[in-house]
Design a protein around this motif. Structure first.
Motif, mmCIF file in Angstrom:
data_model
loop_
_atom_site.group_PDB
_atom_site.id
_atom_site.type_symbol
_atom_site.label_atom_id
_atom_site.label_comp_id
_atom_site.label_asym_id
_atom_site.label_seq_id
_atom_site.Cartn_x
_atom_site.Cartn_y
_atom_site.Cartn_z
ATOM 1 N N VAL A 181 -42.501 -40.221 33.559
ATOM 2 C CA VAL A 181 -43.199 -39.255 32.723
ATOM 3 C C VAL A 181 -42.421 -37.952 32.718
ATOM 4 O O VAL A 181 -42.075 -37.416 33.778
ATOM 5 C CB VAL A 181 -44.624 -38.999 33.239
ATOM 6 C CG1 VAL A 181 -45.331 -37.939 32.394
ATOM 7 C CG2 VAL A 181 -45.429 -40.294 33.242
ATOM 8 N N THR A 182 -42.122 -37.467 31.537
ATOM 9 C CA THR A 182 -41.441 -36.183 31.386
ATOM 10 C C THR A 182 -42.406 -35.195 30.741
ATOM 11 O O THR A 182 -42.915 -35.450 29.644
ATOM 12 C CB THR A 182 -40.178 -36.313 30.516
ATOM 13 O OG1 THR A 182 -39.308 -37.288 31.111
ATOM 14 C CG2 THR A 182 -39.448 -34.985 30.425
ATOM 15 N N SER A 238 -48.446 -34.387 22.418
ATOM 16 C CA SER A 238 -48.434 -32.933 22.570
ATOM 17 C C SER A 238 -49.871 -32.468 22.795
ATOM 18 O O SER A 238 -50.784 -32.882 22.082
ATOM 19 C CB SER A 238 -47.847 -32.265 21.322
ATOM 20 O OG SER A 238 -46.497 -32.646 21.144
ATOM 21 N N ASP A 286 -45.592 -31.076 26.062
ATOM 22 C CA ASP A 286 -45.260 -32.394 25.537
ATOM 23 C C ASP A 286 -45.193 -33.347 26.723
ATOM 24 O O ASP A 286 -44.562 -33.041 27.742
ATOM 25 C CB ASP A 286 -43.914 -32.382 24.814
ATOM 26 C CG ASP A 286 -43.947 -31.589 23.520
ATOM 27 O OD1 ASP A 286 -45.032 -31.438 22.932
ATOM 28 O OD2 ASP A 286 -42.872 -31.090 23.106
ATOM 29 N N THR A 303 -42.293 -43.189 29.524
ATOM 30 C CA THR A 303 -41.348 -44.284 29.311
ATOM 31 C C THR A 303 -41.749 -45.477 30.161
ATOM 32 O O THR A 303 -41.952 -45.345 31.376
ATOM 33 C CB THR A 303 -39.918 -43.863 29.679
ATOM 34 O OG1 THR A 303 -39.528 -42.752 28.869
ATOM 35 C CG2 THR A 303 -38.935 -45.011 29.457
ATOM 36 N N THR A 351 -42.866 -31.414 29.381
ATOM 37 C CA THR A 351 -42.195 -30.179 28.946
ATOM 38 C C THR A 351 -43.256 -29.112 28.760
ATOM 39 O O THR A 351 -44.129 -29.223 27.890
ATOM 40 C CB THR A 351 -41.424 -30.415 27.639
ATOM 41 O OG1 THR A 351 -40.476 -31.472 27.828
ATOM 42 C CG2 THR A 351 -40.682 -29.141 27.222
ATOM 43 N N SER A 408 -44.086 -37.145 27.665
ATOM 44 C CA SER A 408 -43.380 -38.353 27.242
ATOM 45 C C SER A 408 -43.470 -39.398 28.345
ATOM 46 O O SER A 408 -43.138 -39.118 29.500
ATOM 47 C CB SER A 408 -41.910 -38.035 26.943
ATOM 48 O OG SER A 408 -41.199 -39.208 26.584
ATOM 49 N N THR A 431 -40.042 -34.046 35.659
ATOM 50 C CA THR A 431 -40.015 -35.508 35.623
ATOM 51 C C THR A 431 -40.826 -36.080 36.777
ATOM 52 O O THR A 431 -40.681 -35.633 37.926
ATOM 53 C CB THR A 431 -38.569 -36.030 35.706
ATOM 54 O OG1 THR A 431 -37.818 -35.513 34.598
ATOM 55 C CG2 THR A 431 -38.532 -37.551 35.652
ATOM 56 N N SER A 435 -40.478 -45.389 24.846
ATOM 57 C CA SER A 435 -41.180 -44.155 25.201
ATOM 58 C C SER A 435 -42.173 -43.764 24.114
ATOM 59 O O SER A 435 -42.025 -44.144 22.945
ATOM 60 C CB SER A 435 -40.185 -43.006 25.399
ATOM 61 O OG SER A 435 -39.259 -43.294 26.420
ATOM 62 N N ALA A 436 -43.183 -43.014 24.508
ATOM 63 C CA ALA A 436 -44.146 -42.423 23.577
ATOM 64 C C ALA A 436 -44.424 -41.003 24.032
ATOM 65 O O ALA A 436 -44.402 -40.711 25.231
ATOM 66 C CB ALA A 436 -45.437 -43.231 23.539
ATOM 67 N N THR A 437 -44.682 -40.109 23.075
ATOM 68 C CA THR A 437 -44.881 -38.694 23.393
ATOM 69 C C THR A 437 -46.164 -38.176 22.774
ATOM 70 O O THR A 437 -46.495 -38.499 21.630
ATOM 71 C CB THR A 437 -43.691 -37.850 22.890
ATOM 72 O OG1 THR A 437 -42.485 -38.320 23.516
ATOM 73 C CG2 THR A 437 -43.882 -36.374 23.225
ATOM 74 N N THR A 467 -38.889 -28.373 32.068
ATOM 75 C CA THR A 467 -39.045 -29.818 31.927
ATOM 76 C C THR A 467 -39.155 -30.436 33.310
ATOM 77 O O THR A 467 -38.318 -30.178 34.182
ATOM 78 C CB THR A 467 -37.861 -30.426 31.165
ATOM 79 O OG1 THR A 467 -37.799 -29.840 29.855
ATOM 80 C CG2 THR A 467 -38.025 -31.934 31.010
#
Length: 225
Positions: free
Chosen positions: A220-221, A105, A27, A31, A223, A29, A143, A101-103, A141
């Motif tokens: 940006v995160t 996958s 995933d 921001t 996962t 994400s 970052t 934010s938007a994610t 996770t």
């Protein structure tokens, strides 16, 4: 002969295991970490190490130019897809506003690199970008704080006539131009908007209280599952 066959089988198994180790479902994400800058539709790509959407210090491709000056990711998306990469377009379903934010996958398969890009509004040819970040094989996770880049394809005059004019941005008028020539024609770290406080004159048509920014511009995160 039996030992040789066993060795070949072991080598094949190790090769398969190595590819599987890189396979991941992730995933991503993003921001928008700015006060008054907007991101156009994002392009997120998982790919091999020999692919780059852009590279700092190199001239921008026509596809990067189209994205950085007008927010058009279609050319970049087609290049990535034709190279066999895993592509996610526009996870925000449009503009990504400041603080939002938007994610996305992605099933990355054997790919172990991640890149993304979107135009920064309002700028002449600025974009938020991540170039070929290595995706960790260990679940967890991660970052990343990422910068805004200048495509080096247009002078940063900061005039409304030189930039897209979406209705959600209020431009000034009468600016004389911050720059008149391109100072660096390669992709490079963007210096940020200058702006000013004169809505009907000055050098810039941008409001320094809203549209000035410094790097980084996004968090940006990632996962890894």
């Amino acid at each position: 002969m039996k030992k040789r066959l066993a060795l070949l089988a072991l080598t094949a198994a190790l090769s398969t295991a190595s590819m599987t180790a890189h396979a991941a479902s992730i995933d991503v994400s993003i921001t928008n970490a700015t006060k008054g800058i907007y991101f156009t539709p994002l392009l997120i790509v998982a790919h091999s190490s020999d692919i780059h959407l852009f590279q700092a210090g190199s001239a921008a491709s026509p596809e990067i130019k189209a994205m950085a000056e007008g927010g058009d990711i279609s050319g970049l998306s087609s290049l990535a897809a034709n190279a066999g990469a895993v592509v996610s377009e526009n996870p925000a379903s449009g503009i990504l506003n400041p603080g939002v934010s938007a994610t996305a996958s992605l099933d990355t398969g054997a790919f172990d690199r991640l890149s993304l890009a979107a135009m920064l509004l309002p700028t002449n040819d600025g974009f938020v970008g991540l170039d070929s970040w290595k995706i960790p094989s260990q679940p967890g996770t991660y970052t990343i704080r990422i910068n805004g880049y200048d495509a080096g394809t247009e002078a940063n005059d900061e005039l409304a006539a030189s930039m897209p004019n979406p209705p959600f941005i209020t431009f000034g008028s009468g600016g004389t131009g911050v720059e008149s020539v391109i100072s660096n024609d390669k992709v490079h770290i963007h210096p940020g908007n200058l702006g000013d406080s004169d809505a009907t004159g000055g050098k810039s048509d941008l409001n320094s209280a809203m549209h000035r920014w410094l790097n980084p511009v996004a968090v940006v995160t990632v996962t890894v599952k």
